[in-house]
Write a protein that holds these residues in place. Structure first.
Motif, short mmCIF file in Angstrom:
data_model
loop_
_atom_site.label_atom_id
_atom_site.label_comp_id
_atom_site.label_asym_id
_atom_site.label_seq_id
_atom_site.Cartn_x
_atom_site.Cartn_y
_atom_site.Cartn_z
N LYS A 1 -2.16 -47.80 52.19
CA LYS A 1 -3.59 -48.08 52.23
C LYS A 1 -4.32 -46.82 51.78
O LYS A 1 -4.16 -45.76 52.40
CB LYS A 1 -4.05 -48.45 53.64
N SER B 1 -10.19 -44.62 53.12
CA SER B 1 -11.51 -45.23 52.96
C SER B 1 -12.29 -45.15 54.27
O SER B 1 -11.72 -44.89 55.33
CB SER B 1 -11.37 -46.69 52.54
N LYS B 2 -13.58 -45.39 54.18
CA LYS B 2 -14.42 -45.43 55.36
C LYS B 2 -14.31 -46.80 56.03
O LYS B 2 -14.04 -47.81 55.39
CB LYS B 2 -15.89 -45.18 54.99
N SER B 3 -14.52 -46.81 57.34
CA SER B 3 -14.55 -48.06 58.09
C SER B 3 -15.54 -47.91 59.24
O SER B 3 -16.17 -46.87 59.40
CB SER B 3 -13.15 -48.38 58.64
N LEU B 4 -15.66 -48.94 60.06
CA LEU B 4 -16.58 -48.87 61.20
C LEU B 4 -16.17 -47.77 62.18
O LEU B 4 -17.02 -47.16 62.82
CB LEU B 4 -16.61 -50.22 61.93
N TRP B 5 -14.86 -47.52 62.28
CA TRP B 5 -14.38 -46.55 63.28
C TRP B 5 -14.29 -45.13 62.72
O TRP B 5 -14.12 -44.18 63.47
CB TRP B 5 -13.02 -46.97 63.83
N TYR C 1 -12.62 -42.91 59.24
CA TYR C 1 -12.09 -42.72 57.88
C TYR C 1 -10.59 -42.50 57.99
O TYR C 1 -10.10 -41.84 58.92
CB TYR C 1 -12.75 -41.49 57.25
N LYS D 1 0.04 -43.01 59.57
CA LYS D 1 -1.40 -43.27 59.47
C LYS D 1 -2.14 -41.96 59.69
O LYS D 1 -1.84 -41.22 60.62
CB LYS D 1 -1.79 -44.30 60.53
N ALA E 1 -5.96 -40.45 60.31
CA ALA E 1 -7.27 -41.00 60.67
C ALA E 1 -8.16 -39.98 61.34
O ALA E 1 -7.68 -39.02 61.97
CB ALA E 1 -7.07 -42.20 61.60
N SER F 1 -12.26 -40.05 63.42
CA SER F 1 -13.44 -40.82 63.81
C SER F 1 -14.70 -40.28 63.14
O SER F 1 -15.74 -40.92 63.15
CB SER F 1 -13.61 -40.78 65.34
N LYS G 1 -17.19 -39.18 60.03
CA LYS G 1 -17.48 -39.81 58.74
C LYS G 1 -17.94 -38.81 57.68
O LYS G 1 -18.19 -39.19 56.54
CB LYS G 1 -18.51 -40.91 58.94
N ASP H 1 -2.55 -53.63 60.48
CA ASP H 1 -3.37 -52.42 60.45
C ASP H 1 -2.84 -51.41 59.43
O ASP H 1 -3.61 -50.73 58.76
CB ASP H 1 -3.41 -51.79 61.84
#
Length: 208
Positions: A75, A78-82, A84, A97, A99, A101, A103, A170
């Motif tokens: 994947k 990218s940005k997401s609600l939670w 990046y 993964k 990640a 929190s 932005k 996910d």
């Protein structure tokens, strides 16, 4: 008991795996040990490693380093609600993964990892939560039958539980898989096997 000590990944090619994880976690990571194994495995092995970083630039830097060391993007970042993040697969098949929190970047970019979380994909989150709580782990966050994480002191590895299919979705893979998990968790609950066949052993020193 609020943490465990390290993770053993069983890999077919020690040299390739060493190159990859040295690039991602550093050559002297206290959290990871590699062990040669030819145990049969195919498809999704039921877990992922989550590297939690402080800002998007750090996530990009880690993902770039992982790809340069032989990783494959599952994947794109990218940005997401939670926040990046993105997902890569190591040469040995382990899914990683990355990640945050945050932005936006607020400091110079680095490849520092703030927290290592082992995400286990299980068939019954509530039953697995009870299994681990019964062996001394303290629950941090719990969202019914969907997700649980356990408290971890700074400098230790954190454990979290997802439904197997939810975790596979996910990280961008099919939930189908057979054979060995090729994962051993060290410390915390002692020598045992959990409800989904994940193996624990007593803590062992990680080779430097």
């Amino acid at each position: 008991m609020n943490a465990f000590d390290s993770v053993v990944l069983e890999v077919a090619d020690i040299e390739a795996a060493t190159c990859f994880y040295s690039a991602v976690l550093g050559s002297d990571s206290p959290y990871l040990c590699l062990r040669a194994s030819q145990d049969p495995t195919s498809g999704f092995r039921g877990f992922a490693l989550s590297l939690v970083v402080s800002q998007p630039g750090n996530a990009d830097a880690l993902i770039d380093a992982a790809v340069d060391a032989g990783g494959r993007v599952l994947k794109s970042a990218s940005k997401s609600l939670w926040g990046y993040g993105g997902v890569v697969q190591a040469p040995d098949g382990t899914i990683v993964k990355v990640a945050t929190s945050a932005k936006k970047d607020t400091a110079p970019v680095s490849r520092d990892v703030g927290e290592l979380v082992v995400l286990l994909g299980v068939e019954d989150v509530k039953a697995s939560k009870e299994f681990y709580a019964g062996r001394g782990l303290s629950v941090g966050k719990s969202y019914g039958s969907k997700y649980v994480d356990f408290a971890a002191d700074p400098g230790h590895v954190k454990l979290a539980l997802y439904k197997r299919r939810a975790l596979a979705k996910d990280v961008g893979v099919s939930a189908e898989g057979t054979g060995s998990h090729r994962l051993v968790l060290c410390g915390a609950v002692g020598a045992c096997q959990d409800l989904d066949g994940f193996v624990w052993q007593a803590a062992v020193p990680v080779p430097r």
